[in-house]
Design a protein around this motif. Sequence first.
Motif, mmCIF file in Angstrom:
data_model
loop_
_atom_site.group_PDB
_atom_site.id
_atom_site.type_symbol
_atom_site.label_atom_id
_atom_site.label_comp_id
_atom_site.label_asym_id
_atom_site.label_seq_id
_atom_site.Cartn_x
_atom_site.Cartn_y
_atom_site.Cartn_z
ATOM 1 N N ALA A 77 72.546 -2.480 31.197
ATOM 2 C CA ALA A 77 71.936 -3.053 30.184
ATOM 3 C C ALA A 77 71.034 -4.418 30.558
ATOM 4 N N ILE A 97 67.971 -3.703 32.191
ATOM 5 C CA ILE A 97 67.090 -3.232 31.397
ATOM 6 C C ILE A 97 66.400 -4.314 30.473
ATOM 7 N N ALA A 98 67.321 -4.998 29.557
ATOM 8 C CA ALA A 98 66.900 -6.073 28.988
ATOM 9 C C ALA A 98 65.740 -7.033 29.864
ATOM 10 N N ALA A 100 71.418 7.307 30.511
ATOM 11 C CA ALA A 100 70.222 6.234 29.930
ATOM 12 C C ALA A 100 68.863 6.952 29.958
ATOM 13 N N THR A 120 63.911 1.024 22.664
ATOM 14 C CA THR A 120 65.559 1.046 22.889
ATOM 15 C C THR A 120 65.823 2.164 23.675
ATOM 16 N N VAL A 121 66.446 1.700 24.783
ATOM 17 C CA VAL A 121 67.584 2.678 25.733
ATOM 18 C C VAL A 121 68.746 2.594 25.267
ATOM 19 N N LEU A 122 69.313 4.152 24.929
ATOM 20 C CA LEU A 122 70.596 4.318 24.633
ATOM 21 C C LEU A 122 71.477 4.711 25.990
ATOM 22 N N LEU A 123 72.575 4.161 25.965
ATOM 23 C CA LEU A 123 73.483 4.352 27.065
ATOM 24 C C LEU A 123 74.722 4.963 26.951
ATOM 25 N N ASP A 150 74.537 0.511 23.353
ATOM 26 C CA ASP A 150 75.747 1.245 24.042
ATOM 27 C C ASP A 150 76.325 2.502 22.822
ATOM 28 N N LYS A 155 77.826 -0.135 32.517
ATOM 29 C CA LYS A 155 76.909 -0.173 31.379
ATOM 30 C C LYS A 155 76.279 -1.526 31.118
ATOM 31 N N LYS A 165 65.190 -3.108 24.924
ATOM 32 C CA LYS A 165 66.497 -3.190 23.988
ATOM 33 C C LYS A 165 67.431 -2.073 24.556
ATOM 34 N N THR A 166 68.562 -2.349 24.519
ATOM 35 C CA THR A 166 69.740 -1.214 24.798
ATOM 36 C C THR A 166 70.765 -1.266 23.776
#
Length: 191
Positions: A143, A146-147, A108, A128-131, A155, A139, A152-153
């Motif tokens: 998430a 983070i939110a 992340a 937006t954070v990609l996981l 997956d 996850k 935003k996230t």
Amino acid sequence: MARISIIGTGNMGQAIAGVFAKGGHTVQLLGQGDAATAIDGDIVVLAVPYGAVTSIVEQRGESLAGKIVVDITNPVNFETFDSLVVPADGSATAEIAKALPQSRLVKAFNTTFAGTLAAGTVGPNTTTVLLAGDDADAKSELAGAIASGGLKTIDAGGLARARELEALGFLQITLAAGEKISWTGGFGVVA
């Protein structure tokens, strides 16, 4: 609320700490001089360059067992900026997962710059954070944390997807280093 330890006090470590603090989480920020300090968090963020991970695993590997370990690294060859330093069919996260088999690894934050994390936006869009990772519960917990900090996230899938996230992070870094984009900008996700 989660207890989060961040190893690394640079721009990314501080920006990530800010996101989690906005969400009301307890944040422990550990720098190079804190090697003897115990890790308090159930989520541990490795906010260091990829080359520093080996020594962290050697020093703290046992204490990371059972914890969610978040790898933010981009294994870029910083001497040439022309390649990644992991096998083409692998990722830094996969290498770290091998070294920490009892930890729950999640990739992340590697496709975001510190400025977009601190601002909470990339242009007009929420950051937006990609996981990526194989542990769905890890996850989901990350998430949620983070939110709660206003981001935003998405997956992106299993641990194998860390390879693509690292390629995206590499592209973003080389564009910024080549002054094609700003270090306060980056890629945004429009849904």
